[in-house]
Design a protein around this motif. Structure first.
Motif, PDB file in Angstrom:
ATOM      1  N   GLU A  82       0.821  -1.206   0.000  1.00  0.00           N
ATOM      2  CA  GLU A  82       0.000   0.000   0.000  1.00  0.00           C
ATOM      3  C   GLU A  82       0.865   1.270   0.000  1.00  0.00           C
ATOM      4  O   GLU A  82       0.599   2.217  -0.742  1.00  0.00           O
ATOM      5  CB  GLU A  82      -0.917  -0.011   1.221  1.00  0.00           C
ATOM      6  CG  GLU A  82      -2.123  -0.918   1.109  1.00  0.00           C
ATOM      7  CD  GLU A  82      -3.073  -0.737   2.273  1.00  0.00           C
ATOM      8  OE1 GLU A  82      -2.713   0.022   3.218  1.00  0.00           O
ATOM      9  OE2 GLU A  82      -4.163  -1.335   2.248  1.00  0.00           O
ATOM     10  N   VAL A  83       1.869   1.292   0.843  1.00  0.00           N
ATOM     11  CA  VAL A  83       2.717   2.487   0.933  1.00  0.00           C
ATOM     12  C   VAL A  83       3.455   2.726  -0.385  1.00  0.00           C
ATOM     13  O   VAL A  83       3.512   3.853  -0.889  1.00  0.00           O
ATOM     14  CB  VAL A  83       3.725   2.332   2.091  1.00  0.00           C
ATOM     15  CG1 VAL A  83       4.731   3.480   2.076  1.00  0.00           C
ATOM     16  CG2 VAL A  83       2.991   2.301   3.420  1.00  0.00           C
ATOM     17  N   VAL A  84       4.003   1.685  -0.974  1.00  0.00           N
ATOM     18  CA  VAL A  84       4.791   1.852  -2.200  1.00  0.00           C
ATOM     19  C   VAL A  84       3.906   2.258  -3.380  1.00  0.00           C
ATOM     20  O   VAL A  84       4.215   3.196  -4.123  1.00  0.00           O
ATOM     21  CB  VAL A  84       5.561   0.547  -2.505  1.00  0.00           C
ATOM     22  CG1 VAL A  84       6.202   0.625  -3.893  1.00  0.00           C
ATOM     23  CG2 VAL A  84       6.620   0.296  -1.452  1.00  0.00           C
ATOM     24  N   LEU A  85       2.809   1.545  -3.579  1.00  0.00           N
ATOM     25  CA  LEU A  85       1.958   1.821  -4.735  1.00  0.00           C
ATOM     26  C   LEU A  85       1.236   3.161  -4.634  1.00  0.00           C
ATOM     27  O   LEU A  85       0.824   3.726  -5.658  1.00  0.00           O
ATOM     28  CB  LEU A  85       0.944   0.693  -4.915  1.00  0.00           C
ATOM     29  CG  LEU A  85       1.543  -0.683  -5.251  1.00  0.00           C
ATOM     30  CD1 LEU A  85       0.445  -1.724  -5.333  1.00  0.00           C
ATOM     31  CD2 LEU A  85       2.323  -0.615  -6.569  1.00  0.00           C
ATOM     32  N   SER A  86       1.073   3.668  -3.422  1.00  0.00           N
ATOM     33  CA  SER A  86       0.385   4.946  -3.274  1.00  0.00           C
ATOM     34  C   SER A  86       1.301   6.156  -3.499  1.00  0.00           C
ATOM     35  O   SER A  86       0.819   7.287  -3.583  1.00  0.00           O
ATOM     36  CB  SER A  86      -0.244   5.051  -1.880  1.00  0.00           C
ATOM     37  OG  SER A  86       0.771   5.012  -0.876  1.00  0.00           O
ATOM     38  N   HIS A  87       2.585   5.935  -3.602  1.00  0.00           N
ATOM     39  CA  HIS A  87       3.499   7.070  -3.826  1.00  0.00           C
ATOM     40  C   HIS A  87       3.374   7.534  -5.271  1.00  0.00           C
ATOM     41  O   HIS A  87       3.481   6.727  -6.210  1.00  0.00           O
ATOM     42  CB  HIS A  87       4.945   6.665  -3.514  1.00  0.00           C
ATOM     43  CG  HIS A  87       5.853   7.837  -3.309  1.00  0.00           C
ATOM     44  ND1 HIS A  87       6.264   8.645  -4.336  1.00  0.00           N
ATOM     45  CD2 HIS A  87       6.402   8.352  -2.172  1.00  0.00           C
ATOM     46  CE1 HIS A  87       7.058   9.604  -3.868  1.00  0.00           C
ATOM     47  NE2 HIS A  87       7.143   9.442  -2.540  1.00  0.00           N
ATOM     48  N   PRO A  88       3.192   8.823  -5.506  1.00  0.00           N
ATOM     49  CA  PRO A  88       2.944   9.298  -6.877  1.00  0.00           C
ATOM     50  C   PRO A  88       4.144   9.177  -7.812  1.00  0.00           C
ATOM     51  O   PRO A  88       3.972   9.162  -9.045  1.00  0.00           O
ATOM     52  CB  PRO A  88       2.554  10.763  -6.679  1.00  0.00           C
ATOM     53  CG  PRO A  88       3.171  11.155  -5.372  1.00  0.00           C
ATOM     54  CD  PRO A  88       3.142   9.926  -4.517  1.00  0.00           C
ATOM     55  N   LYS A  89       5.346   9.102  -7.283  1.00  0.00           N
ATOM     56  CA  LYS A  89       6.542   9.078  -8.143  1.00  0.00           C
ATOM     57  C   LYS A  89       7.037   7.668  -8.421  1.00  0.00           C
ATOM     58  O   LYS A  89       8.013   7.503  -9.160  1.00  0.00           O
ATOM     59  CB  LYS A  89       7.661   9.898  -7.508  1.00  0.00           C
ATOM     60  CG  LYS A  89       7.338  11.387  -7.436  1.00  0.00           C
ATOM     61  CD  LYS A  89       8.500  12.183  -6.875  1.00  0.00           C
ATOM     62  CE  LYS A  89       8.162  13.686  -6.862  1.00  0.00           C
ATOM     63  NZ  LYS A  89       9.259  14.495  -6.304  1.00  0.00           N
ATOM     64  N   VAL A  90       6.372   6.668  -7.861  1.00  0.00           N
ATOM     65  CA  VAL A  90       6.754   5.290  -8.149  1.00  0.00           C
ATOM     66  C   VAL A  90       6.125   4.876  -9.471  1.00  0.00           C
ATOM     67  O   VAL A  90       4.917   5.058  -9.689  1.00  0.00           O
ATOM     68  CB  VAL A  90       6.307   4.350  -7.014  1.00  0.00           C
ATOM     69  CG1 VAL A  90       6.539   2.888  -7.405  1.00  0.00           C
ATOM     70  CG2 VAL A  90       7.058   4.683  -5.735  1.00  0.00           C
ATOM     71  N   LEU A  91       6.926   4.311 -10.372  1.00  0.00           N
ATOM     72  CA  LEU A  91       6.429   3.925 -11.692  1.00  0.00           C
ATOM     73  C   LEU A  91       5.683   2.600 -11.609  1.00  0.00           C
ATOM     74  O   LEU A  91       6.134   1.663 -10.924  1.00  0.00           O
ATOM     75  CB  LEU A  91       7.606   3.790 -12.666  1.00  0.00           C
ATOM     76  CG  LEU A  91       8.453   5.057 -12.891  1.00  0.00           C
ATOM     77  CD1 LEU A  91       9.625   4.745 -13.814  1.00  0.00           C
ATOM     78  CD2 LEU A  91       7.598   6.180 -13.471  1.00  0.00           C
ATOM     79  N   PRO A  92       4.544   2.505 -12.324  1.00  0.00           N
ATOM     80  CA  PRO A  92       3.807   1.227 -12.313  1.00  0.00           C
ATOM     81  C   PRO A  92       4.534   0.133 -13.080  1.00  0.00           C
ATOM     82  O   PRO A  92       4.353  -1.054 -12.814  1.00  0.00           O
ATOM     83  CB  PRO A  92       2.477   1.588 -12.973  1.00  0.00           C
ATOM     84  CG  PRO A  92       2.764   2.796 -13.800  1.00  0.00           C
ATOM     85  CD  PRO A  92       3.841   3.549 -13.093  1.00  0.00           C
ATOM     86  N   GLU A  93       5.338   0.547 -14.065  1.00  0.00           N
ATOM     87  CA  GLU A  93       6.112  -0.414 -14.849  1.00  0.00           C
ATOM     88  C   GLU A  93       7.579   0.024 -14.869  1.00  0.00           C
ATOM     89  O   GLU A  93       7.853   1.205 -15.159  1.00  0.00           O
ATOM     90  CB  GLU A  93       5.576  -0.500 -16.294  1.00  0.00           C
ATOM     91  CG  GLU A  93       4.203  -1.099 -16.410  1.00  0.00           C
ATOM     92  CD  GLU A  93       4.196  -2.568 -16.047  1.00  0.00           C
ATOM     93  OE1 GLU A  93       5.275  -3.202 -16.139  1.00  0.00           O
ATOM     94  OE2 GLU A  93       3.130  -3.071 -15.673  1.00  0.00           O
ATOM     95  N   PRO A  94       8.459  -0.871 -14.541  1.00  0.00           N
ATOM     96  CA  PRO A  94       8.283  -2.247 -14.067  1.00  0.00           C
ATOM     97  C   PRO A  94       7.607  -2.295 -12.691  1.00  0.00           C
ATOM     98  O   PRO A  94       7.727  -1.365 -11.911  1.00  0.00           O
ATOM     99  CB  PRO A  94       9.717  -2.787 -14.009  1.00  0.00           C
ATOM    100  CG  PRO A  94      10.557  -1.840 -14.791  1.00  0.00           C
ATOM    101  CD  PRO A  94       9.892  -0.518 -14.703  1.00  0.00           C
TER     102      PRO A  94
END
Length: 504
Positions: free
Chosen positions: A387-399
């Motif tokens: 949850e914490v990682v995926l909710s960060h706006p600057k984390v890329l969905p791919e990869p």
């Protein structure tokens, strides 16, 4: 053709003499002159004619030969530029004869000048002043002769003339100038200096040339800047060309434009730039030997610019020096560290070391490790991390981010957390996730263990217990003393004291 014409001339003279003899013969008969055999007379006349014809070529050969060079080449009033042009077709033999001629001209002019200098030493001020004026005029005229004499020697040397003879002529000229200046009085020197400064062929001409050189150099700088601008815009359109190589090419174009333009200006002013090339060629070996390290840096700089291991603005690690590349010159690379220190690294050290370019790629992976206690739920911790990682706006969905249990340590269960971000967002995401995971673990009751050590101390007597208690907190010390007393009571036999008393 000349021999045929001479033969024809002799034949015509012989026929004319024969006709003259025939016309005189009847007159001789009428006058009853003594008979004379005409054959010997004709032979004598023919001999006289032949003798006259034979002496004619000898007289022609005795005449002095015409000079092999144009007459303006011996005139001191000839314009120097025109004089130089007249020298072009002459051979080394012609130039040798012309040099001897000019040697005599400057010698005669120097003798007259020396006579004026001697008169300038007169005690009579009027005579001395007039002589000094004459010295100035004669010196100016003689200097014009020296200019033409030097032009002859220069042209002779270029065409392969005898170096020793040319050197002796130059030494003669230099010795005359030096001795004249050394033996002249200060008034004469001052008058000559003033005359040279106000002469069109002296100071004024030099000032004009200096003005032209300075103005041309400034104009060349402006022109080189314009050329550099066009070159930069053209190179920006070339694909796959690094900024470092662009900067180097633009730098070379700028200074080549200045150098070529300056050589053109000097050549137009009559300055011989051939010795400059000879000097550069001779000094190049010495310079190359003396500047081996610098040339090594130069070669390494060219390799960096061509192979492009990094570019301006990249964050690199070069042999333990980490920072952002600020600029790369021919011999060194300038790196700015995160704390704003400027480090200059020689290019040979850069190219000879392992180069780590941190920002070469558009994306980077953030490597994080989080530990939980052995009594905490792995599934719950996994869910919180996702949850914490995926909710960060600057984390890329791919990869897709990787979150897995990695190591079972001595006091913790470690998770690896590896999201992908843009290279420019690396540290922002790293710091944000570290803080956010700690806050969420605290809110969810998930512990983050830290190393702990349990110590068991065995006390053998009251004295040891008191010593240990001094290092413990008050409550622990009281408990330790109580435990020590209890152990002491258990080990004490009350009957022993009575037995001791009974013994006493």
């Amino acid at each position: 053709m000349i021999a045929t014409a001479m033969l024809r001339h002799r034949v015509l003279r012989f026929l004319a003499l024969m006709l003259l003899c025939l016309s005189l013969a009847p007159a001789t008969v009428v006058a009853q002159a003594p008979a004379v055999d005409p054959a010997p007379a004709a032979e004598a006349a023919a001999d006289d004619t032949a003798a006259a014809d034979d002496t004619a070529p000898a007289e022609e050969a005795a005449e002095p030969e015409a000079p092999a060079f144009p007459a303006p080449l011996t005139d001191p009033e000839t314009d120097l530029d025109a004089f130089t042009l007249y020298l072009i077709p002459l051979t080394t033999d012609d130039l040798s004869a012309l040099a001897d001629t000019w040697l005599g001209i400057v010698k005669d002019a120097t003798e007259a000048l020396v006579a004026d200098q001697v008169r300038a030493m007169s005690e009579d001020e009027a005579i001395a002043a007039a002589a000094r004026e004459s010295v100035v005029a004669a010196t100016e005229k003689r200097n014009l002769m020296f200019q033409r004499f030097s032009a002859v020697l220069d042209n002779w040397a270029k065409k392969g003339g005898d170096e020793a003879t040319i050197a002796s002529y130059r030494s003669y000229r230099n010795a005359i100038i030096v001795e004249e200046k050394r033996n002249a009085d200060y008034k004469t020197l001052a008058t000559q200096a003033l005359g040279w400064a106000t002469s069109m062929d002296g100071g004024i001409r030099l000032a004009i040339r200096l003005t032209v050189v300075v103005g041309s150099f400034l104009a060349l700088l402006v022109a080189a800047r314009v050329v550099r601008g066009f070159a930069r815009r053209g190179l920006e359109r070339v694909p796959n060309l690094s900024k470092l190589l662009q900067t180097f090419i633009v730098f070379v174009i700028y200074w080549v434009t200045v150098a070529v333009g300056l050589m053109i200006v000097l050549s137009a002013l009559g300055v011989d730039i051939t010795p400059v090339f000879a000097l550069v060629g001779g000094a190049s070996f010495i310079i190359a030997f003396a500047m081996q390290d610098t040339l090594g840096n130069l070669a390494a700089g060219l390799m960096i610019m061509i192979n492009r291991p990094f570019d301006e603005g990249d964050y690199v690690d070069i042999g333990g020096v980490a920072g952002t590349v600020k600029s790369v010159s021919i011999v060194s690379t300038m790196v700015t560290t995160p704390d704003n220190q400027v480090i200059v690294v020689p290019n040979s050290k850069v190219w000879g070391n392992v180069i780590t370019n941190v920002t070469a790629s558009e994306t980077r992976r953030v490597d994080l490790t989080f530990g939980i206690g052995y009594g905490d739920s792995i599934e719950k911790a996994q869910h919180v991390l996702e949850e914490v990682v995926l909710s960060h706006p600057k984390v890329l969905p791919e990869p897709e981010p990787v979150i897995r249990v990695n190591v079972l340590n001595a006091s913790s269960v470690d998770f690896i957390c590896r999201p992908w971000v843009r290279s420019a967002d690396y540290w922002a995401v790293y710091w944000d996730l570290t803080r956010q995971v700690k806050e969420r673990f605290d809110a969810e009751g998930i512990s983050i263990p830290f190393p702990q050590t349990d110590m068991n101390i065995k006390v053998s007597g009251p004295a040891s217990a008191a010593a240990v208690a001094s290092f413990l907190p008050p409550a622990a010390a009281a408990a330790s003393r109580g435990q020590g007393i209890a152990e002491g009571d258990e080990g004490h036999d009350p009957d022993s004291d009575d037995e001791a008393d009974d013994t006493n």
